[in-house]
Design a protein around this motif. Structure first.
Motif, PDB file in Angstrom:
ATOM      1  N   GLY A 156      -6.703 -11.056   9.147  1.00  0.00           N
ATOM      2  CA  GLY A 156      -7.743 -10.089   8.851  1.00  0.00           C
ATOM      3  C   GLY A 156      -7.196  -8.670   8.847  1.00  0.00           C
ATOM      4  O   GLY A 156      -6.689  -8.203   9.876  1.00  0.00           O
ATOM      5  N   LEU A 157      -7.266  -8.002   7.703  1.00  0.00           N
ATOM      6  CA  LEU A 157      -6.809  -6.612   7.576  1.00  0.00           C
ATOM      7  C   LEU A 157      -7.820  -5.857   6.716  1.00  0.00           C
ATOM      8  O   LEU A 157      -8.232  -6.331   5.658  1.00  0.00           O
ATOM      9  CB  LEU A 157      -5.426  -6.548   6.917  1.00  0.00           C
ATOM     10  CG  LEU A 157      -4.254  -7.086   7.736  1.00  0.00           C
ATOM     11  CD1 LEU A 157      -2.998  -7.154   6.877  1.00  0.00           C
ATOM     12  CD2 LEU A 157      -3.995  -6.210   8.961  1.00  0.00           C
ATOM     13  N   ALA A 158      -8.211  -4.682   7.181  1.00  0.00           N
ATOM     14  CA  ALA A 158      -9.188  -3.877   6.461  1.00  0.00           C
ATOM     15  C   ALA A 158      -8.591  -3.336   5.171  1.00  0.00           C
ATOM     16  O   ALA A 158      -7.394  -3.030   5.095  1.00  0.00           O
ATOM     17  CB  ALA A 158      -9.653  -2.721   7.340  1.00  0.00           C
ATOM     18  N   ASP A 159      -9.433  -3.191   4.168  1.00  0.00           N
ATOM     19  CA  ASP A 159      -8.965  -2.643   2.896  1.00  0.00           C
ATOM     20  C   ASP A 159      -8.435  -1.223   3.054  1.00  0.00           C
ATOM     21  O   ASP A 159      -7.473  -0.840   2.391  1.00  0.00           O
ATOM     22  CB  ASP A 159     -10.100  -2.653   1.862  1.00  0.00           C
ATOM     23  CG  ASP A 159     -10.149  -3.953   1.078  1.00  0.00           C
ATOM     24  OD1 ASP A 159      -9.277  -4.814   1.303  1.00  0.00           O
ATOM     25  OD2 ASP A 159     -11.044  -4.100   0.246  1.00  0.00           O
ATOM     26  N   GLY A 160      -9.070  -0.450   3.914  1.00  0.00           N
ATOM     27  CA  GLY A 160      -8.587   0.914   4.129  1.00  0.00           C
ATOM     28  C   GLY A 160      -7.153   0.934   4.622  1.00  0.00           C
ATOM     29  O   GLY A 160      -6.353   1.784   4.213  1.00  0.00           O
ATOM     30  N   LEU A 161      -6.814  -0.007   5.491  1.00  0.00           N
ATOM     31  CA  LEU A 161      -5.447  -0.110   5.991  1.00  0.00           C
ATOM     32  C   LEU A 161      -4.493  -0.545   4.874  1.00  0.00           C
ATOM     33  O   LEU A 161      -3.441   0.074   4.657  1.00  0.00           O
ATOM     34  CB  LEU A 161      -5.401  -1.101   7.148  1.00  0.00           C
ATOM     35  CG  LEU A 161      -4.047  -1.367   7.826  1.00  0.00           C
ATOM     36  CD1 LEU A 161      -4.254  -1.782   9.267  1.00  0.00           C
ATOM     37  CD2 LEU A 161      -3.255  -2.451   7.097  1.00  0.00           C
ATOM     38  N   LEU A 162      -4.861  -1.594   4.143  1.00  0.00           N
ATOM     39  CA  LEU A 162      -3.959  -2.123   3.113  1.00  0.00           C
ATOM     40  C   LEU A 162      -3.713  -1.113   2.002  1.00  0.00           C
ATOM     41  O   LEU A 162      -2.566  -0.894   1.597  1.00  0.00           O
ATOM     42  CB  LEU A 162      -4.530  -3.414   2.533  1.00  0.00           C
ATOM     43  CG  LEU A 162      -4.479  -4.632   3.459  1.00  0.00           C
ATOM     44  CD1 LEU A 162      -5.223  -5.809   2.829  1.00  0.00           C
ATOM     45  CD2 LEU A 162      -3.038  -5.025   3.767  1.00  0.00           C
ATOM     46  N   TRP A 163      -4.771  -0.478   1.499  1.00  0.00           N
ATOM     47  CA  TRP A 163      -4.560   0.483   0.430  1.00  0.00           C
ATOM     48  C   TRP A 163      -3.941   1.775   0.964  1.00  0.00           C
ATOM     49  O   TRP A 163      -3.255   2.478   0.234  1.00  0.00           O
ATOM     50  CB  TRP A 163      -5.856   0.738  -0.333  1.00  0.00           C
ATOM     51  CG  TRP A 163      -6.332  -0.500  -1.041  1.00  0.00           C
ATOM     52  CD1 TRP A 163      -7.546  -1.088  -0.924  1.00  0.00           C
ATOM     53  CD2 TRP A 163      -5.588  -1.317  -1.954  1.00  0.00           C
ATOM     54  NE1 TRP A 163      -7.614  -2.230  -1.700  1.00  0.00           N
ATOM     55  CE2 TRP A 163      -6.422  -2.396  -2.346  1.00  0.00           C
ATOM     56  CE3 TRP A 163      -4.295  -1.259  -2.472  1.00  0.00           C
ATOM     57  CZ2 TRP A 163      -6.010  -3.382  -3.241  1.00  0.00           C
ATOM     58  CZ3 TRP A 163      -3.883  -2.248  -3.365  1.00  0.00           C
ATOM     59  CH2 TRP A 163      -4.734  -3.287  -3.731  1.00  0.00           C
ATOM     60  N   GLY A 164      -4.152   2.056   2.245  1.00  0.00           N
ATOM     61  CA  GLY A 164      -3.418   3.160   2.857  1.00  0.00           C
ATOM     62  C   GLY A 164      -1.931   2.868   2.917  1.00  0.00           C
ATOM     63  O   GLY A 164      -1.089   3.748   2.702  1.00  0.00           O
ATOM     64  N   ASN A 165      -1.589   1.602   3.196  1.00  0.00           N
ATOM     65  CA  ASN A 165      -0.184   1.197   3.179  1.00  0.00           C
ATOM     66  C   ASN A 165       0.417   1.360   1.783  1.00  0.00           C
ATOM     67  O   ASN A 165       1.546   1.823   1.619  1.00  0.00           O
ATOM     68  CB  ASN A 165      -0.049  -0.263   3.615  1.00  0.00           C
ATOM     69  CG  ASN A 165      -0.263  -0.458   5.102  1.00  0.00           C
ATOM     70  OD1 ASN A 165      -0.579   0.481   5.832  1.00  0.00           O
ATOM     71  ND2 ASN A 165      -0.104  -1.683   5.563  1.00  0.00           N
ATOM     72  N   ALA A 166      -0.357   0.945   0.774  1.00  0.00           N
ATOM     73  CA  ALA A 166       0.120   1.093  -0.602  1.00  0.00           C
ATOM     74  C   ALA A 166       0.309   2.566  -0.943  1.00  0.00           C
ATOM     75  O   ALA A 166       1.288   2.944  -1.605  1.00  0.00           O
ATOM     76  CB  ALA A 166      -0.865   0.437  -1.566  1.00  0.00           C
ATOM     77  N   ALA A 167      -0.624   3.403  -0.496  1.00  0.00           N
ATOM     78  CA  ALA A 167      -0.524   4.841  -0.761  1.00  0.00           C
ATOM     79  C   ALA A 167       0.713   5.441  -0.100  1.00  0.00           C
ATOM     80  O   ALA A 167       1.428   6.253  -0.704  1.00  0.00           O
ATOM     81  CB  ALA A 167      -1.783   5.544  -0.262  1.00  0.00           C
ATOM     82  N   ALA A 168       0.981   5.040   1.135  1.00  0.00           N
ATOM     83  CA  ALA A 168       2.170   5.540   1.826  1.00  0.00           C
ATOM     84  C   ALA A 168       3.440   5.105   1.097  1.00  0.00           C
ATOM     85  O   ALA A 168       4.412   5.862   1.006  1.00  0.00           O
ATOM     86  CB  ALA A 168       2.190   5.035   3.270  1.00  0.00           C
ATOM     87  N   SER A 169       3.425   3.884   0.563  1.00  0.00           N
ATOM     88  CA  SER A 169       4.574   3.389  -0.192  1.00  0.00           C
ATOM     89  C   SER A 169       4.763   4.182  -1.479  1.00  0.00           C
ATOM     90  O   SER A 169       5.888   4.511  -1.858  1.00  0.00           O
ATOM     91  CB  SER A 169       4.389   1.908  -0.520  1.00  0.00           C
ATOM     92  OG  SER A 169       4.321   1.148   0.665  1.00  0.00           O
ATOM     93  N   LEU A 170       3.661   4.486  -2.153  1.00  0.00           N
ATOM     94  CA  LEU A 170       3.743   5.292  -3.370  1.00  0.00           C
ATOM     95  C   LEU A 170       4.275   6.684  -3.049  1.00  0.00           C
ATOM     96  O   LEU A 170       5.154   7.193  -3.756  1.00  0.00           O
ATOM     97  CB  LEU A 170       2.372   5.391  -4.029  1.00  0.00           C
ATOM     98  CG  LEU A 170       2.276   6.300  -5.249  1.00  0.00           C
ATOM     99  CD1 LEU A 170       3.210   5.833  -6.360  1.00  0.00           C
ATOM    100  CD2 LEU A 170       0.832   6.373  -5.752  1.00  0.00           C
ATOM    101  N   ALA A 171       3.761   7.303  -2.000  1.00  0.00           N
ATOM    102  CA  ALA A 171       4.254   8.621  -1.611  1.00  0.00           C
ATOM    103  C   ALA A 171       5.742   8.563  -1.276  1.00  0.00           C
ATOM    104  O   ALA A 171       6.503   9.492  -1.581  1.00  0.00           O
ATOM    105  CB  ALA A 171       3.454   9.148  -0.420  1.00  0.00           C
ATOM    106  N   GLY A 172       6.169   7.461  -0.662  1.00  0.00           N
ATOM    107  CA  GLY A 172       7.581   7.309  -0.320  1.00  0.00           C
ATOM    108  C   GLY A 172       8.485   7.236  -1.529  1.00  0.00           C
ATOM    109  O   GLY A 172       9.674   7.569  -1.447  1.00  0.00           O
ATOM    110  N   SER A 173       7.938   6.827  -2.677  1.00  0.00           N
ATOM    111  CA  SER A 173       8.755   6.748  -3.891  1.00  0.00           C
ATOM    112  C   SER A 173       9.227   8.127  -4.349  1.00  0.00           C
ATOM    113  O   SER A 173      10.171   8.237  -5.139  1.00  0.00           O
ATOM    114  CB  SER A 173       7.978   6.062  -5.019  1.00  0.00           C
ATOM    115  OG  SER A 173       6.938   6.885  -5.517  1.00  0.00           O
TER     116      SER A 173
END
Length: 236
Positions: A156-173
């Motif tokens: 169980g993982l909240a969408d806010g967490l998962l898409w926040g993870n994706a956002a952090a990954s995009l920023a890291g690019s």
């Protein structure tokens, strides 16, 4: 109506990905057709929940945590980085956005995750808005949403967490722009455009010190605990 983006051939996509592969392991997607002989490659996104669960448990072992959701969160963020970094960098460098529908992955315990693109294809993007639409289709819709759906069958993982993870990954690019300053303007314009689109819109913001997300990836729960990422909302 805007004209359809011109298709990029296999040679163009291979060249675009090869041009950014030396930025580091997060920017590598192989395209060698000889890899097809290796039976250990699996289609990506992975839809076998047991396989993703096995990888999550391996991450938990490496991290030293007994919390599956912590390991799953870090895994999702790592996969998002492996997907965003090469695609965004290739688009900024050459104007070619790879199509990831032929993407495969390979992993064995103790080894890093490898990516390989079978029968490379893609499209030329004329501007940041067009490129963002293509990157979103390839990475978010084609890869991250299906991964999310499969992972949610065992954790169980909240969408806010998962898409926040994706956002952090995009920023890291954006690190590619520090390694190759000539890439920075196109890279920044593309990343900014992606942050205006769902599900990344509203997940965080850039300030004078960099990207600050509005959620937490749970890394602070990795033993011995208390350590926070530089972009974590909890730091504020």
């Amino acid at each position: 109506m805007a004209a359809a983006a011109r298709r990029a051939g296999a040679a163009e996509v291979r060249e675009a990905l090869a041009a950014v592969a030396d930025l580091g392991p997060y920017y590598e997607i192989g395209t060698d057709p000889a890899e097809e002989a290796d039976p250990t490659w699996r289609p990506m996104p992975e839809r076998d929940a047991d396989r993703l669960l096995g990888l999550t448990e391996e991450y938990a072992r490496r991290l030293g945590t007994g919390e599956r959701r912590v390991a799953a969160s870090i895994l999702f963020q790592g996969l998002a980085s492996r997907l965003f970094c090469p695609v965004v960098a290739a688009a900024a460098s050459s104007g070619v956005v790879p199509d990831l529908s032929g993407l495969h992955w390979r992993w064995a315990p103790g080894a890093p995750i490898a990516l390989w693109l079978k029968d490379p294809s893609g499209r030329h993007a004329g501007d940041a808005a067009a490129a963002a639409g293509q990157v979103r289709a390839a990475v978010v819709e084609g890869q991250l949403r299906p991964l999310r759906e499969t992972m949610l069958t065992f954790v169980g993982l909240a969408d806010g967490l998962l898409w926040g993870n994706a956002a952090a990954s995009l920023a890291g690019s954006l690190r590619a722009g520090t390694m190759r300053p000539a890439l920075a303007p196109a890279l920044g314009a593309l990343v900014d455009e992606l942050f205006t689109r769902a599900p990344l819109a509203g997940t965080g913001a850039f300030n004078g010190s960099g990207f600050v997300r509005r959620s937490c990836c749970l890394y602070y729960r990795v033993p011995p605990g208390g350590e926070m990422c530089g972009d974590c909302a909890l730091r504020r």
